[in-house]
Design a protein around this motif. Sequence first.
Motif, PDB file in Angstrom:
ATOM      1  N   TRP A 177       0.856  -1.202   0.000  1.00 54.30           N
ATOM      2  CA  TRP A 177       0.000   0.000   0.000  1.00 54.30           C
ATOM      3  C   TRP A 177       0.881   1.236   0.000  1.00 54.30           C
ATOM      4  N   TYR A 178       0.488   2.244  -0.733  1.00 54.40           N
ATOM      5  CA  TYR A 178       1.164   3.542  -0.620  1.00 54.40           C
ATOM      6  C   TYR A 178       0.193   4.647  -1.007  1.00 54.40           C
ATOM      7  N   LYS A 179       0.496   5.841  -0.585  1.00 54.05           N
ATOM      8  CA  LYS A 179      -0.329   7.023  -0.871  1.00 54.05           C
ATOM      9  C   LYS A 179       0.442   7.919  -1.837  1.00 54.05           C
ATOM     10  N   HIS A 180      -0.140   8.149  -3.021  1.00 55.41           N
ATOM     11  CA  HIS A 180       0.482   9.027  -4.007  1.00 55.41           C
ATOM     12  C   HIS A 180      -0.074  10.439  -3.821  1.00 55.41           C
ATOM     13  N   VAL A 181       0.798  11.379  -3.507  1.00 61.37           N
ATOM     14  CA  VAL A 181       0.395  12.766  -3.245  1.00 61.37           C
ATOM     15  C   VAL A 181       0.882  13.655  -4.387  1.00 61.37           C
ATOM     16  N   THR A 182      -0.043  14.406  -4.961  1.00 64.71           N
ATOM     17  CA  THR A 182       0.344  15.355  -6.021  1.00 64.71           C
ATOM     18  C   THR A 182       0.139  16.806  -5.582  1.00 64.71           C
ATOM     19  N   ASP A 183      -0.626  17.003  -4.519  1.00 68.70           N
ATOM     20  CA  ASP A 183      -0.892  18.348  -3.992  1.00 68.70           C
ATOM     21  C   ASP A 183       0.038  18.597  -2.808  1.00 68.70           C
ATOM     22  N   GLU A 184       1.004  19.483  -2.999  1.00 71.28           N
ATOM     23  CA  GLU A 184       2.028  19.714  -1.982  1.00 71.28           C
ATOM     24  C   GLU A 184       1.445  20.210  -0.656  1.00 71.28           C
ATOM     25  N   SER A 185       0.261  20.828  -0.700  1.00 71.21           N
ATOM     26  CA  SER A 185      -0.335  21.348   0.537  1.00 71.21           C
ATOM     27  C   SER A 185      -0.644  20.212   1.525  1.00 71.21           C
ATOM     28  N   TRP A 210       4.918  12.981  -4.747  1.00 71.24           N
ATOM     29  CA  TRP A 210       5.462  12.329  -3.553  1.00 71.24           C
ATOM     30  C   TRP A 210       4.703  11.031  -3.274  1.00 71.24           C
ATOM     31  N   VAL A 211       5.393  10.067  -2.694  1.00 75.28           N
ATOM     32  CA  VAL A 211       4.765   8.806  -2.291  1.00 75.28           C
ATOM     33  C   VAL A 211       5.064   8.548  -0.818  1.00 75.28           C
ATOM     34  N   ILE A 212       3.998   8.275  -0.063  1.00 81.75           N
ATOM     35  CA  ILE A 212       4.149   7.943   1.359  1.00 81.75           C
ATOM     36  C   ILE A 212       3.835   6.454   1.519  1.00 81.75           C
ATOM     37  N   THR A 213       4.784   5.718   2.056  1.00 80.02           N
ATOM     38  CA  THR A 213       4.612   4.270   2.239  1.00 80.02           C
ATOM     39  C   THR A 213       4.253   3.962   3.692  1.00 80.02           C
TER      40      THR A 213
END
Length: 677
Positions: A177-185, A210-213
């Motif tokens: 699982w990971y969270k893909h973030v495209t909005d820097e806020s 960014w990706v948060i694992t």
Amino acid sequence: MSNPLLEQHLLPPFSRISAADVEPAIDELLDRNRKRIAELTESSGSRDWDSLVAVLEQLNDELSQAWAPVSHLNSVMNSDELREAYNRCLPKLSEYWTELGQNQALYHAYQALADSEAYNALSQAQKTAIDHALRDFRLSGIALPEAEQKRYAELQKRLSELTTKFSENVLDATQGWYKHVTDESQLAGFPEHAVSAAREAAQERELEGWVITLDFPAYYAVMTHAEDRSLREELYRAYSTRASDQGPMAGQWDNSAIMTEILDLRVELAKLLGFNSYADYSLATKMAQTPDQVIGFIEDLAAKSRAMAEQELGELKQFALEIDGLDELCAWDLTYYGEKLKLARFDISQQALRPYFPLPKVLEGLFAVAGRLFDVQFEQVHDFDSWHKDARLYRLSRDGEAIAYCYLDPFARAKKRGGAWMADCRVRRKLENGSTQLPVAFLVCNFTPPTGDQPALLTHDEVTTLFHEFGHGLHHMLTKIDCADVSGINGVAWDAVELPSQFLENWCWEPQALALISGHHETGEPLPQEMLDKMLAAKHFQSGMMMLRQLEFALFDFRLHHEYQPGQTDVQQVLDQVRNEVAVFQPPRENRFQHGFSHIFAGGYAAGYYSYKWAEVLSADAFSRFEEEGIFNPDTGRAFREAILEQGGSREPMELFVNFRGREPKVDALLRHSGIQ
């Protein structure tokens, strides 16, 4: 072509080990060992140490030396091919060790040696090794009828497969699982190192942004710093439901059925050997004597900690209400507001401390602390056969002579099991030619790796973790015992094995030691006095809540293994009951902590997680002698080394503790060190 796993080296040839080597090497060693043991038990005549125990020790140590690097690689460089080879060998190894434990001829040979005049002339370590072997024969079902012995072997084999599968599911769920973030806020509040790590994780997946694992450094950074409450909630729900029937990966890598089967089989195993429960069976090799003693110990500590924990939670709720108008504190808010409250109250945070703990400086200081305490020197070995560019190797010496080696693999990465641990690569023992085989340790952590030109910067919590695992390593490496079965950490009662690790953590809080392990990564300046004072003032922040959290895990584990009835006991219900009794904060109903509790379902802590607190009583009391005599007093350091570290498992842990402290342990020092009065 020779198989590198069968070659005898000072250190394993990691770069030459392939998955294809594993099974042939283990098969060859198992076949050889079985033949030699048959010859050993067929020969008649009286037995002595050299003709019986030393021969068996040599055979089993060579098997362990082949398996240790494989087991290590499976944890730190996991691949499909290696995992398959590892899993094919596990049942074979389980079968072998079970056969050994049920070998009547071998048992009678050991018993005859124990009853002979030769026994009296042996060293204390040799006597203990024989006594432990006889105990382990009995715990392996040596006295059972043939059909029940066969069932015992089947149980051990299946448990070996299940615990491995449990661990694999946790690893796969963490990586899956990971969270893909495209909005820097969404990254508001993130420290720079966490932003950089998330950017690199995205680049590895060829993604923008960014990706948060769910690797712990990434997860913990979100829970501690992310201002976006919905992001914290999303990560919390994914992390706390890993390998379960709940959450975003519900049903994938689900450990539910595996847990139930493990518990069913553990009960059957214990009953087969005549124990009332798996907890009773577990205590047969520990310091604690009875389940009531363990439960009483946990409940007493919980009762003494509860008022302080309730007060801490009340303060946290009030703080969140005051600064953000939060009228309900959720599980994903605890760490975030805890860090903010700590910052408000003490003007200090893990993040502010991080620049002062670059890994190179921390290691330099750690070696200096151990050197001053235990008269040992450390030297990095640069030319060695490694499994990854991050791994390091150190030589330990005294008076110019090498006494041990230590591998360190410090950083989190893909295909590496989470957490931190120490494992033995090679054990100290006397060889046939009279020389001494030096001990070698594996030390594994999952710190945030360096980014760009900046070295890896540790939080103070991570510094403490490093000291903890290194304490285990010193127990393994500084032993002077030459019998493999009781050398280093071998043969040490499980509820005493945490004594050296928790003991060494104390130096992370001592100003004299902090001067050695801290230095700003850019300027080199030591931790400023003002920051040191704030850090020490914050030492006991939320220690009541942290104490209860550990006691919750310990009581859940012990009750589960003491009260479990196949087909009747619901694991979640046991955990809920324990939380109602011990915890001051209840997590969401979907929380499936138990599905990732590898310590008890895939490690050696089943009905033994209480050992952390049990040993902490020993470690706190042992350290109190240093508080009385000087934290770098060389005589006190030598006394601890000689009484505890050098003795391994050669004597009962209470005897060793009394030899060092002059009396039995008291719980007062632990409560004082935890700030609980």
